[in-house]
Scaffold this motif. Structure first.
Motif, PDB file in Angstrom:
ATOM      1  N   LYS A   1       0.773  -1.454   0.110  1.00 13.10           N
ATOM      2  CA  LYS A   1       0.181  -0.059   0.104  1.00 13.10           C
ATOM      3  C   LYS A   1       0.865   1.109  -0.036  1.00 13.10           C
ATOM      4  CE  LYS A   1      -3.955   2.140   2.171  1.00 13.10           C
ATOM      5  NZ  LYS A   1      -4.958   1.964   3.233  1.00 13.10           N
TER       6      LYS A   1
ATOM      7  N   LEU B   1       3.937   6.018  -5.461  1.00 13.68           N
ATOM      8  CA  LEU B   1       3.723   5.988  -7.042  1.00 13.68           C
ATOM      9  C   LEU B   1       2.881   6.922  -7.548  1.00 13.68           C
ATOM     10  CD1 LEU B   1       4.184   1.934  -7.970  1.00 13.68           C
ATOM     11  CD2 LEU B   1       5.796   3.865  -8.664  1.00 13.68           C
ATOM     12  N   VAL B   2       1.624   6.707  -6.869  1.00 16.52           N
ATOM     13  CA  VAL B   2       0.562   7.757  -6.967  1.00 16.52           C
ATOM     14  C   VAL B   2       1.331   9.291  -6.880  1.00 16.52           C
ATOM     15  CG1 VAL B   2      -1.610   8.800  -6.486  1.00 16.52           C
ATOM     16  CG2 VAL B   2      -1.177   6.428  -6.825  1.00 16.52           C
ATOM     17  N   ILE B   3       1.912   9.419  -5.905  1.00 16.12           N
ATOM     18  CA  ILE B   3       2.466  10.898  -5.643  1.00 16.12           C
ATOM     19  C   ILE B   3       3.360  11.116  -6.743  1.00 16.12           C
ATOM     20  CG2 ILE B   3       3.923  12.116  -4.092  1.00 16.12           C
ATOM     21  CD1 ILE B   3       2.420  10.547  -1.917  1.00 16.12           C
TER      22      ILE B   3
ATOM     23  N   VAL C   1       3.486   9.975  -9.826  1.00 12.93           N
ATOM     24  CA  VAL C   1       2.904  10.416 -11.178  1.00 12.93           C
ATOM     25  C   VAL C   1       2.374  11.779 -11.059  1.00 12.93           C
ATOM     26  CG1 VAL C   1       0.956   9.724 -12.454  1.00 12.93           C
ATOM     27  CG2 VAL C   1       2.577   7.785 -11.635  1.00 12.93           C
ATOM     28  N   VAL C   2       1.657  11.976  -9.982  1.00  9.51           N
ATOM     29  CA  VAL C   2       1.176  13.246  -9.770  1.00  9.51           C
ATOM     30  C   VAL C   2       2.092  14.522  -9.750  1.00  9.51           C
ATOM     31  CG1 VAL C   2      -0.341  14.994  -8.293  1.00  9.51           C
ATOM     32  CG2 VAL C   2      -0.884  12.751  -8.551  1.00  9.51           C
TER      33      VAL C   2
ATOM     34  N   LYS D   1       2.297   1.724  -3.603  1.00  9.46           N
ATOM     35  CA  LYS D   1       1.210   2.341  -4.513  1.00  9.46           C
ATOM     36  C   LYS D   1       0.896   3.958  -4.115  1.00  9.46           C
ATOM     37  CE  LYS D   1      -1.343  -1.763  -4.988  1.00  9.46           C
ATOM     38  NZ  LYS D   1      -2.849  -2.413  -4.861  1.00  9.46           N
ATOM     39  N   ILE D   2       0.903   4.194  -2.915  1.00 14.45           N
ATOM     40  CA  ILE D   2       0.741   5.838  -2.486  1.00 14.45           C
ATOM     41  C   ILE D   2       1.960   6.551  -3.140  1.00 14.45           C
ATOM     42  CG2 ILE D   2       0.711   7.270  -0.660  1.00 14.45           C
ATOM     43  CD1 ILE D   2      -0.915   5.176   0.880  1.00 14.45           C
TER      44      ILE D   2
END
Length: 131
Positions: free
Chosen positions: A3, A9-11, A13-14, A6-7
């Motif tokens: 988890k 990676l999302v950060i 990408v943003v 994933k967080i």
């Protein structure tokens, strides 16, 4: 643990998307300024051909934007009201306005250190008077 990755990676990408959007915006604004600088020529305006009234002038040079009103009475510039001057670091160019009124000309020297904003203001005044 997954988890957290994933967080992360999302950060990431943003942040990449924000960086790309910022780069595109800056290039677009600078491109507008480059186009303006390539084409701008400040020419004298014959005030004998300008009737009494208030004239609106606008210049959009990408990162620099100017909107102003020029008042003319008896073939003389009596006032210039700066309505908008998005200028980056060119606020010093606003010192041109009294000189334009005093000299009754648009083809005056620019303010050192605020050349691009100076040209945008002069262009807007010239555009207003040539309507």
């Amino acid at each position: 643990m997954k988890k957290g990755i994933k967080i992360l990676l999302v950060i990431l990408v943003v942040l990449v998307v924000i960086g790309i959007a910022g780069t595109v915006t800056v290039k677009k604004l600078n491109g507008g300024l480059e186009d303006f600088l390539a084409d701008v020529v400040i020419e004298p305006v014959d005030l004998n051909n300008v009737a009494d009234g208030t004239y609106r002038g606008k210049t959009d040079a990408g990162i620099i934007q100017v909107k102003l009103d020029v008042d003319v009475k008896d073939h003389r510039i009596t006032d210039i009201r700066l309505l908008q001057h998005r200028n980056g670091q060119g606020a010093e160019a606003e010192k041109l306005i009294p000189g334009i009124i005093q000299q009754q000309r648009t083809d005056i020297d620019t303010v050192s250190g605020a050349t691009y904003s100076s040209l945008a203001i002069l262009d807007a005044v010239e555009g207003a008077l040539k309507q």
